[in-house]
Design an enzyme around this catalytic site. Sequence first.
Site, PDB file in Angstrom:
ATOM      1  CB  CYS A  25      28.514  -6.693   0.087  1.00 34.78           C
ATOM      2  SG  CYS A  25      27.969  -7.100  -1.583  1.00 34.78           S
ATOM      3  CB  CYS A  28      26.930 -11.532  -1.681  1.00 35.24           C
ATOM      4  SG  CYS A  28      28.309 -10.685  -2.483  1.00 35.24           S
ATOM      5  CG  ASP A 446      16.587  -8.979  33.209  1.00 35.69           C
ATOM      6  OD1 ASP A 446      15.708  -9.785  33.545  1.00 35.69           O
ATOM      7  OD2 ASP A 446      17.728  -8.943  33.706  1.00 35.69           O
TER       8      ASP A 446
END
Length: 753
Positions: A25, A28, A446
């Site tokens: 997760c 961590c 773009d």
Amino acid sequence: MPVRPDTVAPEQTTRVRLTVEGMSCAACAARVERRLNKLDGVTAAVNYATATATVDADPTITADRLCVEVTAAGYAAEPAAADRPALAGTGAEDAEVGDLRRRLFVALLAFFPLADLSVMFAFIPSARFDGWQVLLTALALPVVLWAAAPFHRRALVNARHRAASMDTLVSVGVLAATLWSLHTMYLAPARTETPAGVWAAIWSSDSIYLEVAAGITTFVLAGRYFEARAKRAAGSALRALAALAAHEVTVLTRDGREITVPTGELAAGQRFVVRPGETLAADGTVVGGATSLDVSAMTGESVPVEVTSGAAVVGGTVSLTGRIIVEATAVGPDSALSGMIRLVDEAQQGKARIQRIADRVSAVFVPVVFLTAATTFAGWLLAGGAADRAGAAAIAVLVVACPCALGLAIPTALMVASGRGARAGIFIKGHQALEATRDVDVVVFDKTGTLTHGLMRVVAVTGHGIDDGEALRLAGALEAASEHAVAEAIAQAARRAGPLPEAETFEALAGLGARGRVLGREVLVGRPRLMTDQGRLAPPELAAELDRHVHAGHTAVYVAVDESVVAVIAVADTVKDSAPAALARLHRLGLRTVMLTGDNAIAARSVAAEIGVSEVHADLLPRDKVARIAELRAAGHRVAMVGDGINDGAALATADLGLAIGSGTDVAIAAADMVLVRADLDTVPDAIELAHATLRTIRLNLVWAFGYNVVAIPVAAMGWLNPLIAGAAMAFSSFFVVTNSLRLRRLRLSSPA
């Protein structure tokens, strides 16, 4: 570990990338990051999505030392490849998703019969038969031991490092409910009578909570499975970019021989051969031959570039028409393509710093739950309560605190929003997209393939002394034999008008045009320079027409039949019909619009004027687009980027919100937070509206999930919640989260479903 020169910061730090294994997760990732940052001279950022750590450290700190620190935090690490930082671990990601899928399937298979039987035997002792305990145990153990094994492993790792996470809470809750149930079934005195009345049956029911243990496992596994799928997709942008690189290169030796070797063996200064259809293996300079290059990988523009001796070329582009010899100037990690890979990777590192709310609070929430459960058990015993009553209250605290609703709050909303978005042509890839839309005030587009169709089309034919249709027919018949983008546009336009005669002869004139015979007449199609070289002089009327198209940003060519220049044909990339209305909607929403393009300024301003974009930046390389977006963000703006090309990948990853046109390249789709499946640009404002609605839903889900725990935990500690009722309350909380998320299915969007 060797350090590349461009990774050295002004303070003489080196950049090291590590592949980190074992993170379950975002908490961590935060733990690894804190551990690394405790080292003097180290600044680390850990990307949970791509399982990588980017570390700027004193040159005296080696990669091995950093790996030791990660191991000390309870995880595994190894140096990542310098030029492919996030490509390692792809197989591991696939294996993780497959493993979670199998565990979830087993949990679901056992949960439903286990829930029915466990509740029945707990409430109605008279329904029990010989061996009923064995049946329940056989159904429960595969779920609580094998399916829930990832939570148990992570809880053990956390315990060894004196840490706790949501995995710890899930593991303890599952094991506590299971062990207490086994004690009740096999060791506690058996009841034979069923009390009269539902509430009496509930409060006097035996402490069999196997369905609670299986339910917790199933709910949390479901959330982890969908999260793992999103995590696997996070590194696909870099893998798609890496796939563009050539794997082999034909090296030209000093004695003129051609030898095919792996691209990694090519060195700067060596010469290599590129044939039609082959990808350039490195950046360099053309020293022989001529060709048309497809440069869309680097600029996003659909018009090929003609190159001859002396022209600079970049790796990842493709030779279309001719054979060239290139002298390598930048190879491997020094090439422009590797630079694009680093841009995408670094942009994703920054974006991954957004942490999920559930993971941010776990460091406090989990210890508080354990302390409350322990205090509840001890308090009941000190107050003279029976051990089974004290244990039931403590288990009720653990069960009611399990983060099932918390784990479902984001995945369920995302799934429902994804379904609603799919009906409108919008695909949401993760919670980052939703968080990013919160304060978006600038939308960057773009041009080629995004605001325009990305294909050359004939926009005008002007004849002089010849019918316009006849001029197009003759030119189309000749150009049908060519592979050039302008030639294909002319040939397609001519075919739409009717069948074309076959060219009797054809000759491609590299960089200039083509000539041949059609219906017995000599036909010449090409640039003004070609006509001058062939002694054809264009009439003033056609010369003025050609100049007008050039100033409008179109590509214009002359057509000569026999000895006379008789027509001008103009081709251009046309604007999408939906673009003006979509831009107007964004402006009504109070959003600023900007165009970034690798095309020339004349063509860019022409498109901007047609669709209503007031701010235009042209002639940009991929790194220039990234720099422009970074400037906007540094000025305090929240930026959404809409693109479709390979060259847009880094910009999409750099922006706060990346939206890729679904018909675009794999790189753009992988780097974006949202994919617009339909080419209709109305999906851009729709995507923003859908993301806002989904974010509101997730917030309400999280408020409910946390509020439910805040209220239910004290109630359970007081003994007012039987673990069975606590399990039902937990299930109701999850049900609320799911039904609240389902409201997104009815969200009204302007795009048709």
